[in-house]
Design an enzyme around this catalytic site. Structure first.
Site, PDB file in Angstrom:
ATOM      1  N   HIS A  54       0.848  -1.196   0.000  1.00 22.24           N
ATOM      2  CA  HIS A  54       0.000   0.000   0.000  1.00 22.24           C
ATOM      3  C   HIS A  54       0.883   1.246   0.000  1.00 22.24           C
ATOM      4  O   HIS A  54       2.008   1.222   0.518  1.00 22.24           O
ATOM      5  CB  HIS A  54      -0.885   0.022   1.244  1.00 22.24           C
ATOM      6  CG  HIS A  54      -2.012  -0.948   1.194  1.00 22.24           C
ATOM      7  ND1 HIS A  54      -3.249  -0.663   1.735  1.00 22.24           N
ATOM      8  CD2 HIS A  54      -2.106  -2.195   0.692  1.00 22.24           C
ATOM      9  CE1 HIS A  54      -4.058  -1.703   1.560  1.00 22.24           C
ATOM     10  NE2 HIS A  54      -3.375  -2.642   0.932  1.00 22.24           N
ATOM     11  N   GLU A  56       0.732   3.955   1.764  1.00 21.32           N
ATOM     12  CA  GLU A  56       1.083   4.433   3.101  1.00 21.32           C
ATOM     13  C   GLU A  56       2.229   3.622   3.710  1.00 21.32           C
ATOM     14  O   GLU A  56       3.149   4.186   4.307  1.00 21.32           O
ATOM     15  CB  GLU A  56      -0.129   4.359   4.046  1.00 21.32           C
ATOM     16  CG  GLU A  56      -1.299   5.210   3.612  1.00 21.32           C
ATOM     17  CD  GLU A  56      -2.352   4.453   2.805  1.00 21.32           C
ATOM     18  OE1 GLU A  56      -3.545   4.754   2.963  1.00 21.32           O
ATOM     19  OE2 GLU A  56      -1.988   3.552   2.019  1.00 21.32           O
ATOM     20  N   CYS A  84      -6.908   2.317   4.929  1.00 20.59           N
ATOM     21  CA  CYS A  84      -7.601   1.102   5.361  1.00 20.59           C
ATOM     22  C   CYS A  84      -7.195   0.778   6.805  1.00 20.59           C
ATOM     23  O   CYS A  84      -6.375   1.479   7.400  1.00 20.59           O
ATOM     24  CB  CYS A  84      -7.230  -0.067   4.443  1.00 20.59           C
ATOM     25  SG  CYS A  84      -5.508  -0.626   4.645  1.00 20.59           S
ATOM     26  N   CYS A  87      -3.313   0.204   7.200  1.00 20.01           N
ATOM     27  CA  CYS A  87      -2.526   1.435   7.112  1.00 20.01           C
ATOM     28  C   CYS A  87      -2.800   2.361   8.291  1.00 20.01           C
ATOM     29  O   CYS A  87      -1.876   2.994   8.816  1.00 20.01           O
ATOM     30  CB  CYS A  87      -2.786   2.127   5.785  1.00 20.01           C
ATOM     31  SG  CYS A  87      -2.169   1.145   4.386  1.00 20.01           S
TER      32      CYS A  87
END
Length: 163
Positions: A54, A56, A84, A87
């Site tokens: 991801h 992040e 999410c 993260c």
């Protein structure tokens, strides 16, 4: 929303466009400390075949390497889509002070939409949250991506059914 918020969200959008070019969900992120970007990331789950890839998490990893510390206190994260649960947890664990979000994610967001893991009083850290920074640009990028993805899948489906 400050001029700095807009400036750094534009950088996050640049990262999201890198994901878009790879046909990845266009999510981008930058982490800023003392007026300098110390970490950048964009979504690469499909490219890397990794559910942890991801934007992040990539930005957190790079920022931690740059600072030489897992604690990212006095940092602000700029991310084009609401984080999410994974993260948001990493944001809390890394002690990021402030998170600036472009657009919200009503189906899976954990910075206020479904849950707000950034502000759980029982945790030992909470992050200040700012939402809606360059919201139209961020959500427009997501909408355009998913529209094109649906069209591609429709075309692929037609081709597979053709004699």
């Amino acid at each position: 929303m400050t001029n700095e918020d807009v400036k750094y969200m534009k950088e996050a959008i640049r990262q999201a466009k890198k994901a878009y070019a790879l046909e990845e969900t266009p999510i981008g992120c930058v982490i800023v400390q003392d007026g300098r970007i110390i970490g950048r990331g964009y979504n690469r789950r499909n490219a890397d075949k990794n559910p942890l890839a991801h934007a992040e998490l990539t930005a957190i990893r790079k920022a931690s390497k740059k600072t030489g510390d897992w604690r990212l206190e006095d940092c602000t994260m700029y991310v084009t889509l609401e984080p999410c649960q994974m993260c948001a947890g990493a944001i809390v664990q890394s002690r990021i002070d402030r998170v600036v979000v472009g657009c919200m994610n009503p189906k899976a967001g954990c910075a206020g939409s479904v849950l707000n893991l950034l502000n759980v009083a029982e945790f030992n850290h909470q992050a200040e949250l700012e939402t809606g920074v360059m919201e139209e640009e961020c959500s427009g990028l997501m909408k355009r991506f998913f529209k094109e993805l649906r069209e591609r899948k429709k075309e692929e489906s037609k081709k597979s059914l053709a004699p």
